[in-house]
Design an enzyme around this catalytic site. Structure first.
Site, PDB file in Angstrom:
ATOM      1  N   GLY A 190    -174.832 -10.960  34.031  1.00  0.00           N
ATOM      2  CA  GLY A 190    -175.215  -9.858  33.168  1.00  0.00           C
ATOM      3  C   GLY A 190    -176.713  -9.620  33.246  1.00  0.00           C
ATOM      4  O   GLY A 190    -177.477 -10.443  33.750  1.00  0.00           O
ATOM      5  N   GLY A 222    -171.701 -13.427  34.593  1.00  0.00           N
ATOM      6  CA  GLY A 222    -170.841 -12.254  34.463  1.00  0.00           C
ATOM      7  C   GLY A 222    -170.076 -11.909  35.719  1.00  0.00           C
ATOM      8  O   GLY A 222    -169.005 -11.289  35.658  1.00  0.00           O
ATOM      9  N   GLU A 238    -175.874 -20.858  32.715  1.00  0.00           N
ATOM     10  CA  GLU A 238    -176.421 -20.418  31.432  1.00  0.00           C
ATOM     11  C   GLU A 238    -177.326 -21.433  30.744  1.00  0.00           C
ATOM     12  O   GLU A 238    -178.299 -21.063  30.075  1.00  0.00           O
ATOM     13  CB  GLU A 238    -175.264 -20.025  30.499  1.00  0.00           C
ATOM     14  CG  GLU A 238    -174.549 -18.749  30.882  1.00  0.00           C
ATOM     15  CD  GLU A 238    -173.572 -18.911  32.027  1.00  0.00           C
ATOM     16  OE1 GLU A 238    -173.031 -17.904  32.505  1.00  0.00           O
ATOM     17  OE2 GLU A 238    -173.334 -20.066  32.470  1.00  0.00           O
ATOM     18  N   ASP A 256    -170.158 -18.221  29.211  1.00  0.00           N
ATOM     19  CA  ASP A 256    -169.341 -17.238  28.495  1.00  0.00           C
ATOM     20  C   ASP A 256    -168.434 -16.543  29.497  1.00  0.00           C
ATOM     21  O   ASP A 256    -168.030 -17.128  30.490  1.00  0.00           O
ATOM     22  CB  ASP A 256    -170.232 -16.267  27.710  1.00  0.00           C
ATOM     23  CG  ASP A 256    -171.096 -15.382  28.603  1.00  0.00           C
ATOM     24  OD1 ASP A 256    -171.408 -15.773  29.754  1.00  0.00           O
ATOM     25  OD2 ASP A 256    -171.467 -14.271  28.165  1.00  0.00           O
TER      26      ASP A 256
END
Length: 342
Positions: free
Chosen positions: A65, A113, A136, A144
């Site tokens: 992301g 992502g 992350e 996530d």
């Protein structure tokens, strides 16, 4: 729609191309919105028999992301970041339950992502150039996009090793971890896609998928399984330090550079995810954790150090694992307002 996502239909195959090559195809809100709309349309279109997802440029499918935008949102009020994750995680769930063949070409760099839009598909392809990661913890964040669902279901301690180090793994490793299914040489991807269009997914796989090389991660299962069975991050590091495998020492070195609170929450999130039944349930948990991260010191600081100022010298708070309290970890799992829904 957006120029950041290119779509076309060829002989009943919908092809979606993430199109931000200068940004390594990192996902933004317009891309998530457009991909969600396109996939929903193709799912209900009887003329579409399969979907292929790829990335523009030569460097990879998707680096994750747009975390710089996430940081900017966190410094304001967090609203834009929370909306992005709400919509992105709903997209991840839709991909996880897609009713037609969904072929993700996870070539080159596939992180964060990128794993979310690729590794929940039902036909997951990696190559000899795949560089995959859930990195992350290096920016003070927690895996996530359904990453903790995949990490929690990886064999033995492989998932915790990948999540707590955030290190890059190969296409062969991705298959061993359960993040991918098929291995197609990079130089044959164009022919592979053409065969899906000309014939079908099964035929393309039978012609172009090959046996992957040996996975270095799978070969290290003995020390990985032993060390990551420990109860806490501190105990995991101690177990790694106490092992004579060179890879164990390297893993400990890497983990000790990561955000202490992100490491602690990641361990808890992966272990909780193992007890949840579906991808959707795990995504709800991840949404709560991500929204809590918006209020943390380390997410803003980690992105600053890695991607804004690029000094690679984050000042984590708490600064040590010993300072991370159980209450601080538990707070990340409190319901969001509003919670993620499907």
């Amino acid at each position: 729609m957006t120029d950041d996502l290119l779509t076309r239909v060829d002989n009943g195959v919908g092809i979606a191309t993430l199109n931000r090559p200068k940004a390594l195809n990192s996902l933004n809100q317009p891309m998530v919105d457009a991909l969600g709309e396109v996939l929903a349309g193709w799912a209900s279109d009887d003329e579409i028999r399969a979907v292929v997802l790829d990335g523009a440029g030569e460097r990879g499918l998707c680096a994750g992301g747009d975390v710089v935008a996430i940081r900017e949102s966190a410094l304001r009020d967090g609203v834009a970041a929370a909306k992005f994750w709400f919509d992105e995680y709903r997209l991840n769930a839709a991909i996880g339950g897609y009713p037609k063949p969904y072929v993700s070409l996870m070539d080159g760099i596939v992180m964060g992502g990128g794993v979310g839009v690729g590794a929940h598909g039902n036909v997951r392809v990696v190559t000899d150039t795949t560089k995959m990661a859930m990195p992350e913890v290096g920016i003070g964040f927690i895996p996530d996009v359904g990453g903790t669902y995949l990490l929690s279901r990886a064999p033995g301690g492989l998932g915790l090793h990948a999540g707590l180090t955030g290190s890059v793994f190969t296409g062969a490793d991705a298959i061993a971890l359960g993040f991918a299914d098929h291995y197609v040489p990079h130089q044959r991807l164009t022919d592979f896609t053409a065969e899906i269009v000309a014939a079908d997914v099964h035929t393309a796989l039978s012609r172009y998928a090959v046996t992957p090389p040996a996975s270095a991660l799978a070969a290290a299962r003995e020390w990985i399984d032993e060390c990551y069975a420990a109860g806490s991050v501190t105990e995991i590091i101690a177990a790694l330090r106490g092992h004579d495998a060179p890879g164990a020492q390297q893993a400990a070195d890497v983990i000790e550079t990561r955000s202490p609170i992100a490491l602690s929450v990641t361990l808890e999130a992966v272990r909780r995810a193992a007890g949840l039944g579906s991808l959707a349930e795990v995504l709800v948990q991840e949404y709560r954790v991500s929204c809590a991260s918006l209020r943390s010191h380390d997410l803003v600081e980690g992105i600053r150090a890695q991607l804004v100022d690029k000094d690679r010298n984050p000042k984590w708070s708490p600064a040590t694992l010993a300072e991370v309290t159980p209450d601080a970890v538990s707070a990340y799992f409190a319901p969001a307002d509003p919670d993620l829904t499907f």
